[in-house]
Motif scaffolding. Structure first.
Motif, PDB file in Angstrom:
ATOM      1  N   LEU A   1       0.886  -1.016  -0.020  1.00  0.00           N
ATOM      2  CA  LEU A   1       0.046  -0.103   0.024  1.00  0.00           C
ATOM      3  C   LEU A   1       0.876   1.089  -0.022  1.00  0.00           C
ATOM      4  O   LEU A   1       0.430   2.459  -0.439  1.00  0.00           O
TER       5      LEU A   1
ATOM      6  N   ALA B   1      -6.747  -2.570   6.157  1.00  0.00           N
ATOM      7  CA  ALA B   1      -5.602  -2.737   4.956  1.00  0.00           C
ATOM      8  C   ALA B   1      -4.559  -3.578   5.592  1.00  0.00           C
ATOM      9  O   ALA B   1      -4.158  -4.477   4.862  1.00  0.00           O
TER      10      ALA B   1
ATOM     11  N   SER C   1      -5.875  -7.169   5.352  1.00  0.00           N
ATOM     12  CA  SER C   1      -6.373  -7.853   4.206  1.00  0.00           C
ATOM     13  C   SER C   1      -5.202  -8.382   3.137  1.00  0.00           C
ATOM     14  O   SER C   1      -4.182  -7.642   3.072  1.00  0.00           O
TER      15      SER C   1
ATOM     16  N   TYR D   1      -3.716  -6.227   0.468  1.00  0.00           N
ATOM     17  CA  TYR D   1      -2.849  -5.097   0.365  1.00  0.00           C
ATOM     18  C   TYR D   1      -1.778  -5.422   1.238  1.00  0.00           C
ATOM     19  O   TYR D   1      -0.428  -4.665   1.275  1.00  0.00           O
TER      20      TYR D   1
ATOM     21  N   ILE E   1     -12.983  -2.144   2.178  1.00  0.00           N
ATOM     22  CA  ILE E   1     -11.837  -1.772   1.392  1.00  0.00           C
ATOM     23  C   ILE E   1     -11.557  -3.078  -0.031  1.00  0.00           C
ATOM     24  O   ILE E   1     -10.441  -2.613  -0.622  1.00  0.00           O
TER      25      ILE E   1
ATOM     26  N   ALA F   1      -8.889   2.160   0.852  1.00  0.00           N
ATOM     27  CA  ALA F   1      -7.696   1.534   1.632  1.00  0.00           C
ATOM     28  C   ALA F   1      -6.708   2.601   1.779  1.00  0.00           C
ATOM     29  O   ALA F   1      -5.976   2.387   2.814  1.00  0.00           O
TER      30      ALA F   1
ATOM     31  N   HIS G   1      -5.934   3.694   5.347  1.00  0.00           N
ATOM     32  CA  HIS G   1      -5.344   3.207   6.127  1.00  0.00           C
ATOM     33  C   HIS G   1      -3.953   3.141   6.326  1.00  0.00           C
ATOM     34  O   HIS G   1      -3.151   2.685   7.126  1.00  0.00           O
TER      35      HIS G   1
END
Length: 317
Positions: free
Chosen positions: A40, A179, A182, A185, A228, A235, A238
């Motif tokens: 990210l 994020a 997840s 990401y 997200i 996202a 985050h």
């Protein structure tokens, strides 16, 4: 451009922050390495947005504040105040930065080397409970402040009862609202290490670890109302909490390597040079195993064009 410089600066500042919080050099370097390759962060550092700059200002404010506390140089204080004041101008949720810096002063005060009975004053269980209680208290207070200041955007970001999330702060543990958790990401191996680092830090780092967790959890809770999954624009909020989650990941990795070295030392006696080489090998394998999975979420996020994402967002809203 400016965001790329800010992104590189934020990566460079995470290690000094960890060192000033009394973490060892290995843990500090691992935190910066993880931040440098975080998908990210890599994806957004080459785009024009406020979240990368917000991370730089937050980390710079923390580093300069700790420098001033340790050495009392006026320029450090001036820089810290400037960064802490400018950070909330980037995003409404960054209003927690000044509050977090007050907590950072307490961390510095009670975890300095030589502080009498520091471990008895700040046991791990007590400070994890304090972090959780602070999270529950801060959100409603900020929600009320939003109404008092007549700023409707605050209620959108901070309302703990927003939409169908009756206990909104619990969404920080949902993979489609955090994020860091997840797989789209962040490599999935990182979250268990962050949990390990949060629950089992070294005794000398308990208070600093509690502060890192409290900041990461609060910063995530303030923006976790949006789903997200497949939504890079959501996202990106985050990114504010990401360096603190990654710092906890580095703490967990450090503890894991420490435990592996202990087990190795319990084996057959080896010459000191052999033990050092074995320790270096364990550390290297751990870092490679941790960084390699970045390829998969990085490949996914790089395929997402921010122009296309903004087009779909405007079309759907």
């Amino acid at each position: 451009g400016l965001d790329l410089i800010a992104g590189l600066g934020a990566v460079a500042l995470l290690a000094p922050l960890m060192r000033r919080l009394s973490f060892d050099r290995w843990t500090a370097s691992a935190a910066s390495l993880l931040f440098a390759v975080a998908p990210l962060h890599v994806r957004l550092s080459v785009t024009w947005n406020r979240y990368v700059l917000l991370g730089l200002l937050t980390l710079a404010g923390a580093v300069l504040l700790l420098d001033w506390l340790g050495q009392r140089r006026p320029l450090d204080l001036l820089g810290a105040v400037a960064a802490i004041v400018l950070a909330p101008q980037c995003r409404p949720e960054a209003a927690i930065v000044p509050v977090a810096m007050i907590g950072l002063v307490a961390v510095w005060r009670y975890s300095r080397p030589g502080t009498a009975h520091a471990e008895r004053v700040v046991p791990r269980s007590l400070w994890l409970a304090v972090a959780a209680a602070a999270l529950l208290l801060v959100l409603p207070i900020l929600h009320l402040a939003g109404f008092a200041l007549d700023l409707p955007e605050w209620s959108h970001h901070i309302d703990p009862l927003e939409r169908d999330a009756r206990a909104r702060w619990l969404l920080i543990f949902a993979t489609d609202h955090n994020a860091f958790l997840s797989a789209e990401y962040t490599p999935q191996l990182w979250a268990p290490l962050a949990l390990l680092g949060t629950l089992l830090p070294a005794a000398s780092n308990r208070l600093a670890t509690a502060w890192l967790f409290a900041f990461a959890a609060a910063a995530t809770a303030l923006v976790c109302s949006s789903n997200i999954d497949g939504a890079l624009l959501s996202a990106r909020y985050h990114l504010f909490a990401m360096p603190f989650w990654l710092a906890l990941t580095a703490v967990g990795l450090s503890r894991l390597v420490w435990q592996l070295r202990r087990w190795a030392d319990r084996g057959p006696a080896e010459p000191a040079p052999t033990r050092r080489r074995l320790g270096a090998l364990v550390s290297g394998v751990a870092v490679v195993a941790l960084v390699t999975p970045v390829v998969f979420p990085l490949a996914r996020t790089q395929r997402v064009s921010t122009v296309d994402a903004e087009y779909h967002f405007l079309r759907d809203h």
